[in-house]
Design a protein around this motif. Structure first.
Motif, short mmCIF file in Angstrom:
data_model
loop_
_atom_site.label_atom_id
_atom_site.label_comp_id
_atom_site.label_asym_id
_atom_site.label_seq_id
_atom_site.Cartn_x
_atom_site.Cartn_y
_atom_site.Cartn_z
N GLY A 118 30.89 -45.13 -50.70
CA GLY A 118 32.04 -45.17 -51.59
C GLY A 118 32.04 -44.07 -52.62
N TYR A 119 31.00 -43.22 -52.61
CA TYR A 119 30.87 -42.12 -53.56
C TYR A 119 30.64 -40.82 -52.79
N SER A 120 30.97 -39.70 -53.45
CA SER A 120 30.75 -38.39 -52.85
C SER A 120 30.34 -37.41 -53.94
N LEU A 121 29.69 -36.31 -53.53
CA LEU A 121 29.25 -35.30 -54.49
C LEU A 121 30.45 -34.65 -55.17
N ASN A 170 15.25 -32.78 -54.52
CA ASN A 170 15.89 -32.96 -55.82
C ASN A 170 17.40 -32.75 -55.74
N GLU A 171 17.99 -33.23 -54.68
CA GLU A 171 19.44 -33.21 -54.53
C GLU A 171 19.96 -34.64 -54.46
N CYS A 172 21.20 -34.82 -54.92
CA CYS A 172 21.80 -36.15 -54.98
C CYS A 172 22.25 -36.60 -53.59
N LYS A 173 21.88 -37.82 -53.26
CA LYS A 173 22.39 -38.48 -52.07
C LYS A 173 23.21 -39.67 -52.54
N VAL A 180 20.86 -41.35 -55.38
CA VAL A 180 19.41 -41.19 -55.55
C VAL A 180 19.05 -39.74 -55.30
N CYS A 181 17.91 -39.32 -55.87
CA CYS A 181 17.40 -37.96 -55.67
C CYS A 181 16.49 -37.94 -54.44
N ASP A 182 16.74 -36.97 -53.57
CA ASP A 182 15.91 -36.86 -52.38
C ASP A 182 14.71 -35.96 -52.65
#
Length: 420
Positions: free
Chosen positions: A237-240, A230-233, A225-227
């Motif tokens: 089980g997932y990572s940037l 405007n960065e991905c969180k 989701v976008c915080d």
């Protein structure tokens, strides 16, 4: 006579009224306006009898034309191709004659079109793309409808002609036949296919490791989701993604060697590899018994084995006579043979021992010298006396024993049994 005269007068009046109505309707249908948005008068004036006299009769002099903005620059001939529907016409003040059937409509305002970032990107990207058009030489005769025609081609030889075709990796645009479009195997969603299998993502999207264009913040964040910044969180089980840090990718622990992580702790193995029991990817070999597959189609034999004809075969330092080597220095005897530890070889096996003979095969006896095989018992070899044993029996090779009442006589080797 008076009634006849009245009927004739009434008929003439009706005809005049009908003619007037027909002329008015016809002139209304043929009325068009030029692209400037004004009605055309000069083109229709002569056709429908609008002479200067008629204009004067209805008060349409030069001063009236200027009041209604009917200047010379607005006059367009009837043959102009720039006509538009009359319904869009709106003069300053409607003329008295045409005002009752021309509906004034406010013309649309022509605003300057402002292209957004995506449109500018698409225009700039497409303008730099290759045409994808190539030239190919074909026989000139194949281009002629009539085989009897004689034409000289424009190719390297007179019988060859150069034609335009789409280059490899391009296909014709179904709507614009002369345009060649590049082909991308994955259809290049959220991007522009700029060359064969080359996709450029549109603004607001980023290319993943699989080569697909996905949305990123603020449009969206795959697997996250976008915080407020405007960065991905990322979800659990997932990572940037470490390079762009604009989208989330699944994590596989301890890793996904020889494959790619398609979901949390789930690997999709590359070609030539398969999923092992522990979830890792291992290479595949057609045959790697007694060895280890170290790469797709490549097998390393274990110690004590040697690769023969693509297989790892065991090595026996002493050849396995009457058997085969099944392991390093391990022999397996053939049927009818058994392993003898003393001689360290496979010896023939006979269920019943061979009397006066040697076992040479599965229940096969070979008689010793001076003995012959018994006709009834195959495992017994009987002694053989070439001259026979009259009045006695052969007890050993060329040796007779006389029956009771008989004694041997003669020289050795030629003895016989004589009666006492």
């Amino acid at each position: 006579m008076s009634s006849s005269h009245q009927l004739v007068t009434l008929g003439v009046l009706l005809a005049i009224c009908s003619l007037g109505q027909g002329q008015f309707k016809t002139s209304g249908i043929k009325t068009r306006q030029p692209p400037s948005g004004n009605l055309q008068l000069s083109g229709n004036s002569s056709e429908f009898g609008w002479s200067s006299y008629n204009q004067s009769s209805y008060g349409w002099r030069s001063q009236n034309q200027s009041n209604y903005a009917w200047t010379q620059q607005n006059h367009v001939g009837q043959g102009s191709a720039g006509f538009v529907p009359a319904e869009t016409y709106q003069p300053v003040t409607l003329p008295p004659l045409y005002g009752h059937y021309v509906q004034p409509v406010t013309p649309p305002a022509h605003r300057v079109q402002v292209l957004d970032e995506t449109a500018l990107f698409i225009n700039k990207t497409r303008s730099g793309m290759a045409s994808g058009v190539c030239f190919k030489e074909v026989p000139t005769a194949s281009l002629l409808r009539n085989s009897r025609d004689q034409f000289i081609g424009n190719g390297t030889t007179p019988d060859m002609s150069r034609i335009q075709v789409c280059c490899d990796g391009y296909e014709r645009n179904p709507h614009i036949y002369r345009r060649c479009e590049p082909i991308c195997a994955d259809d290049c969603r959220n991007g522009i296919c700029t060359a064969p299998n080359t996709c450029v993502c549109i603004p607001g999207h980023v290319r993943t490791s699989e080569g697909k264009c996905i949305s990123t913040c603020p449009l969206g964040c795959g697997n996250g989701v976008c915080d407020e910044q405007n960065e991905c969180k990322c979800r659990e089980g997932y990572s940037l993604e470490p390079e762009t840090r604009k989208y989330c990718q699944p994590e596989c622990k301890p890793g996904c060697s020889f494959g790619r992580c398609v979901a949390p702790n789930k690997c999709a193995c590359l070609e030539g590899y398969r999923l092992a029991a522990d979830g890792s990817c291992e290479p595949v070999c057609d045959s790697c018994e007694n060895g280890k597959c170290t790469a797709p189609g490549h097998c390393n034999c274990n110690g004590g084995y040697l690769k023969l004809q693509g297989r790892c075969e065991p090595i026996c330092s002493i050849p396995c006579k009457n058997g085969r080597c099944i392991g390093p220095d391990i022999c397996e005897c053939a049927s009818g043979f058994e392993w003898d530890r003393k001689s360290a070889e496979c010896l023939p096996k006979c269920d019943i021992p061979c009397l006066n003979g040697v076992c040479v095969g599965n229940n096969q006896c070979e008689c010793k010298s001076g003995f012959v095989r018994d006709e009834h018992q195959r495992n017994i070899c009987q002694p053989h006396c070439p001259n026979g044993c009259q009045n006695g029996f052969c007890s050993a090779p060329n040796f007779c024993i006389c029956r009771p009442g008989f004694i041997k006589s003669g020289i050795k080797g030629r003895q016989t049994c004589q009666a006492v």
